[in-house]
Design an enzyme around this catalytic site. Structure first.
Site, PDB file in Angstrom:
ATOM      1  N   HIS A   1      39.740  33.097  31.738  1.00 45.40           N
ATOM      2  CA  HIS A   1      40.983  33.005  30.961  1.00 45.40           C
ATOM      3  C   HIS A   1      41.532  31.586  30.945  1.00 45.40           C
ATOM      4  O   HIS A   1      41.265  30.773  31.848  1.00 45.40           O
ATOM      5  CB  HIS A   1      42.033  33.955  31.538  1.00 45.40           C
ATOM      6  CG  HIS A   1      42.454  33.593  32.942  1.00 45.40           C
ATOM      7  ND1 HIS A   1      43.360  32.596  33.220  1.00 45.40           N
ATOM      8  CD2 HIS A   1      42.054  34.087  34.141  1.00 45.40           C
ATOM      9  CE1 HIS A   1      43.524  32.488  34.523  1.00 45.40           C
ATOM     10  NE2 HIS A   1      42.735  33.386  35.117  1.00 45.40           N
TER      11      HIS A   1
ATOM     12  N   GLU B   1      41.011  40.837  38.046  1.00 45.97           N
ATOM     13  CA  GLU B   1      40.762  39.910  39.144  1.00 45.97           C
ATOM     14  C   GLU B   1      40.782  40.634  40.483  1.00 45.97           C
ATOM     15  O   GLU B   1      41.271  41.770  40.595  1.00 45.97           O
ATOM     16  CB  GLU B   1      41.804  38.784  39.125  1.00 45.97           C
ATOM     17  CG  GLU B   1      41.618  37.711  40.190  1.00 45.97           C
ATOM     18  CD  GLU B   1      40.268  36.996  40.139  1.00 45.97           C
ATOM     19  OE1 GLU B   1      39.237  37.686  40.277  1.00 45.97           O
ATOM     20  OE2 GLU B   1      40.253  35.754  40.007  1.00 45.97           O
TER      21      GLU B   1
END
Length: 288
Positions: free
Chosen positions: A97, A170
């Site tokens: 990201h 994550e």
């Protein structure tokens, strides 16, 4: 081609008889773990070759999961490995990201839902411009905002909607979320050392790296099991992507610190007879 198939099929019968003689309470055990791995790896190679012949020579394309289920029913082979071997020339772009305020401050984010900052939005736009020159058929993403926002910019270029997958999130590191590395080592030094060196570490508030790797590989297997005719983009996070790269390269998990993954970087992986990394941590589109 026919002669090779016949030879491999005959070899398969021999290998399979060895495997079956070592299964069951009343039958002999493997002489060693190495023997078991060697035989089963050869079975996987033989099976993948024969399956590719069956799938690609048939006038009607078969559903890969049906083929895999049939093979597993009789041959007891690993589902993920079979799926990988059924895929022909699928490229997956792994994208970390774009950056957030917490990235700029170099503090742990984990599963805290931090959105992109102004610089991150600019990075996401440059990613979208890069991918606009390619042929993309699907965009998958972690559901966390920083990943989804990055994926959305890319998907918009192809009139696609990002597909969120919890397995791409994550690593859960709530024990040291919001801390810098220096603060983490000062407050949780022993816990961090155990987590970073022992993939199976059990620490309250922290997900083991082995668990992260297992779910990320599961996410990629699901993507492979639903193939599209074009390439695929997967947007995720640093630790999650590192775990996948270690799996692809067959590296011990603690070795994930031996390579970089910058924000808005692209890593390309080709999945054919086996996954191969084409390039790693490419940020040329950022012009930095």
């Amino acid at each position: 081609m026919y002669e090779k198939c016949q030879q491999m099929a005959e070899d398969f019968v021999i290998l399979r008889s060895i495997q079956m003689s070592c299964v069951g309470k009343r039958q002999k055990r493997w002489q060693s773990e190495a023997e078991q791995v060697k035989v089963e790896n050869r079975l996987i190679l033989h099976t993948s070759f024969l399956l590719r012949v069956v799938v690609h020579q048939s006038p009607v394309k078969r559903n890969s999961q049906q083929v895999v289920n049939t093979i597993r029913k009789y041959w007891c082979l690993n589902n993920s490995m079979l799926l990988l071997n059924l895929v022909m020339n699928l490229r997956i772009y792994l994208v970390r990201h774009a950056k957030t305020e917490w990235n700029d401050k170099e503090i742990w984010q984990g599963n805290v839902d931090i959105p992109l900052n102004e610089g991150g939005l600019a990075q996401a736009e440059r990613l979208a411009q890069r991918f606009s020159k390619l042929s993309i058929g699907a965009v998958y993403t972690s559901p966390l905002s920083r990943s989804y926002q990055t994926a959305q910019r890319i998907a918009d270029r192809f009139a696609l909607s990002p597909v969120a997958d919890q397995n791409l999130r994550e690593c859960e590191i709530s024990l040291w979320n919001g801390l810098t590395m220096k603060e983490t080592l000062e407050r949780h030094g022993e816990a961090y050392k155990e987590w970073s060196t022992n993939p199976e570490a059990r620490i309250d508030g922290v997900e083991s790296l082995a668990a992260v790797q297992t779910r990320v590989v599961r996410a990629i297997s699901d993507i492979i099991n639903n193939p599209v005719e074009k390439d695929v983009v997967v947007v995720s996070h640093a630790i999650a992507i590192r775990m996948l790269i270690c799996w692809i390269l067959q590296l011990p998990i603690p070795f994930h610190k031996n390579f970089r993954l910058d924000n808005a970087s692209v890593t390309a992986v080709d999945f054919s007879s086996k996954p191969r990394i084409i390039y790693l941590n490419d940020t040329c589109h950022l012009g930095e």
